[in-house]
Design an enzyme around this catalytic site. Structure first.
Site, mmCIF file in Angstrom:
data_model
loop_
_atom_site.group_PDB
_atom_site.id
_atom_site.type_symbol
_atom_site.label_atom_id
_atom_site.label_comp_id
_atom_site.label_asym_id
_atom_site.label_seq_id
_atom_site.Cartn_x
_atom_site.Cartn_y
_atom_site.Cartn_z
ATOM 1 N N ASP A 247 0.842 -1.200 0.000
ATOM 2 C CA ASP A 247 0.000 0.000 0.000
ATOM 3 C C ASP A 247 0.872 1.244 0.000
ATOM 4 O OD1 ASP A 247 -2.976 1.130 0.954
ATOM 5 O OD2 ASP A 247 -1.287 2.297 1.738
ATOM 6 N N TYR B 132 3.238 9.978 -0.749
ATOM 7 C CA TYR B 132 4.331 9.371 0.008
ATOM 8 C C TYR B 132 5.686 9.593 -0.669
ATOM 9 C CZ TYR B 132 0.620 6.647 2.376
ATOM 10 O OH TYR B 132 -0.504 6.250 3.067
ATOM 11 N N LYS C 13 -2.833 5.848 -4.081
ATOM 12 C CA LYS C 13 -3.886 6.808 -3.747
ATOM 13 C C LYS C 13 -3.651 8.133 -4.461
ATOM 14 C CE LYS C 13 -3.585 4.855 0.884
ATOM 15 N NZ LYS C 13 -2.150 4.556 0.838
ATOM 16 N N HIS D 290 -7.511 9.742 -1.504
ATOM 17 C CA HIS D 290 -6.786 9.729 -0.234
ATOM 18 C C HIS D 290 -7.584 10.388 0.902
ATOM 19 C CE1 HIS D 290 -2.370 9.400 1.241
ATOM 20 N NE2 HIS D 290 -3.196 9.261 2.249
ATOM 21 N N LEU E 249 -1.686 0.111 14.722
ATOM 22 C CA LEU E 249 -1.077 -0.002 16.047
ATOM 23 C C LEU E 249 -1.071 1.353 16.756
ATOM 24 C CD1 LEU E 249 1.919 -2.315 15.066
ATOM 25 C CD2 LEU E 249 -0.292 -2.994 16.013
ATOM 26 N N ILE F 84 -2.960 -2.853 7.286
ATOM 27 C CA ILE F 84 -1.675 -2.585 6.630
ATOM 28 C C ILE F 84 -0.657 -2.006 7.614
ATOM 29 C CG2 ILE F 84 -2.375 -2.407 4.221
ATOM 30 C CD1 ILE F 84 -2.680 0.663 4.714
ATOM 31 N N SER G 36 6.434 -0.869 8.885
ATOM 32 C CA SER G 36 7.693 -0.855 9.621
ATOM 33 C C SER G 36 8.824 -0.890 8.602
ATOM 34 C CB SER G 36 7.809 -2.058 10.566
ATOM 35 O OG SER G 36 9.060 -2.032 11.237
ATOM 36 N N VAL G 37 9.982 -0.381 8.988
ATOM 37 C CA VAL G 37 11.173 -0.547 8.135
ATOM 38 C C VAL G 37 12.177 -1.474 8.815
ATOM 39 C CG1 VAL G 37 10.913 1.660 6.958
ATOM 40 C CG2 VAL G 37 12.246 1.548 9.081
ATOM 41 N N ARG H 66 10.553 -6.589 12.703
ATOM 42 C CA ARG H 66 9.150 -6.240 12.917
ATOM 43 C C ARG H 66 8.308 -6.502 11.672
ATOM 44 N NH1 ARG H 66 10.071 -0.627 16.257
ATOM 45 N NH2 ARG H 66 10.671 -1.584 18.239
#
Length: 282
Positions: free
Chosen positions: A47, A52, A77, A110, A192, A231, A234-235, A239
């Site tokens: 996504d 972005y 989006k 969006h 989260l 969705i 994390s990078v 994780r």
């Protein structure tokens, strides 16, 4: 062995992996190894969004993966400043070019940006994109019930998805009910709570200990059992792998009720869709 992610079915019959990989706030170069790690871990749903600034990086990671295009689900989006019929078509072309793809699997508005009054004309351009087969499904993001009702009155293709902020501190039960009434899948971003503390909540931590899982895994499992499309982002490779490893345990009805009890009146982390303007950050 990569986890087997369940599929949800949209109102037009298209299927989507229920748990995907979000790339908000990930730079165009950083997104390449992040997406590569996600694909290696078993994610098949990515996504992104024009705002972005990482569609090109996502496209590079997909191209380098060697995974067949039909085995991947890609969402992007339309940004607020591009709303309007003709500008939407141009923006979609630009997104496809950056992604290096001939089509996307899901294209979303969006934000509704109600002050601009353009989301109906924008969605009519989405309907053309969908009719032309350049997006397998179309939908919206951050739409509240009144935005949805107005859109449904003015257009003919019911959105497949409404992607909204949704987490245990901000559960949007009324909105989820409206989505369900119209056969629209609710998709959770910031699942989260974007660092607002849901994974530090004592009830969540107790459930994690009881199930031998991390707090994040408990919250993502809660989303899955609610039926949300979800969705996490994390990078961090560990994780990224942890977030998809949520299909080997189940929360009981009592567990689900405990998490349901965490809803808060002030739980929203992000922007209010009714006041979000054209130039505001994503």
């Amino acid at each position: 062995m990569a986890p087997s992610v369940p599929q949800l079915t949209f109102n037009n019959g298209v299927t989507v992996p229920q748990l995907g990989f979000g790339v908000w706030q990930v730079g165009d170069d950083e997104v390449v190894p992040a997406v590569e790690t996600a694909l290696e871990a078993g994610y098949r749903h990515i996504d992104t969004a024009a705002i972005y600034g990482n569609e090109a990086g996502v496209g590079r990671a997909i191209a380098q993966s060697g995974i067949a295009r039909d085995d991947l689900f890609v969402t992007t989006k339309l940004w607020n400043a591009e709303q309007g019929y003709d500008s939407t078509l141009r923006a979609f072309d630009a997104s496809l070019e950056r992604l290096g793809l001939e089509r996307v699997d899901l294209y979303l508005i969006h934000w509704p940006v109600p002050a601009a009054g353009a989301y109906v004309d924008t969605y009519k351009a989405f309907e053309k994109i969908y009719a032309d087969g350049r997006a397998r499904a179309i939908g919206v993001s951050n739409f509240q019930p009144h935005h949805l009702r107005h859109l449904l009155e003015q257009t003919s293709v019911v959105p497949a998805v409404n992607q909204v902020e949704l987490h245990p501190f901000f559960q949007q039960a009324d909105l989820r009910a409206v989505d369900a009434q119209h056969g629209i899948v609710t998709e959770a971003y910031s699942p989260l709570s974007s660092g607002k503390g849901v994974i530090d909540d004592p009830a969540v931590r107790a459930l994690a200990q009881a199930h031998g899982k991390t707090p994040a895994q408990v919250v993502l499992r809660w989303h899955v059992q609610l039926g949300n499309l979800v969705i996490p982002k994390s990078v961090t490779p560990e994780r990224i792998r942890e977030n998809i490893d949520v299909f080997d345990f189940e929360l009981s009805d009592a567990d689900m009720a405990q998490v349901a009890g965490l809803d808060r009146a002030d739980g929203r982390v992000g922007a209010d869709p009714d006041v979000m303007n054209v130039g505001a950050p994503a």
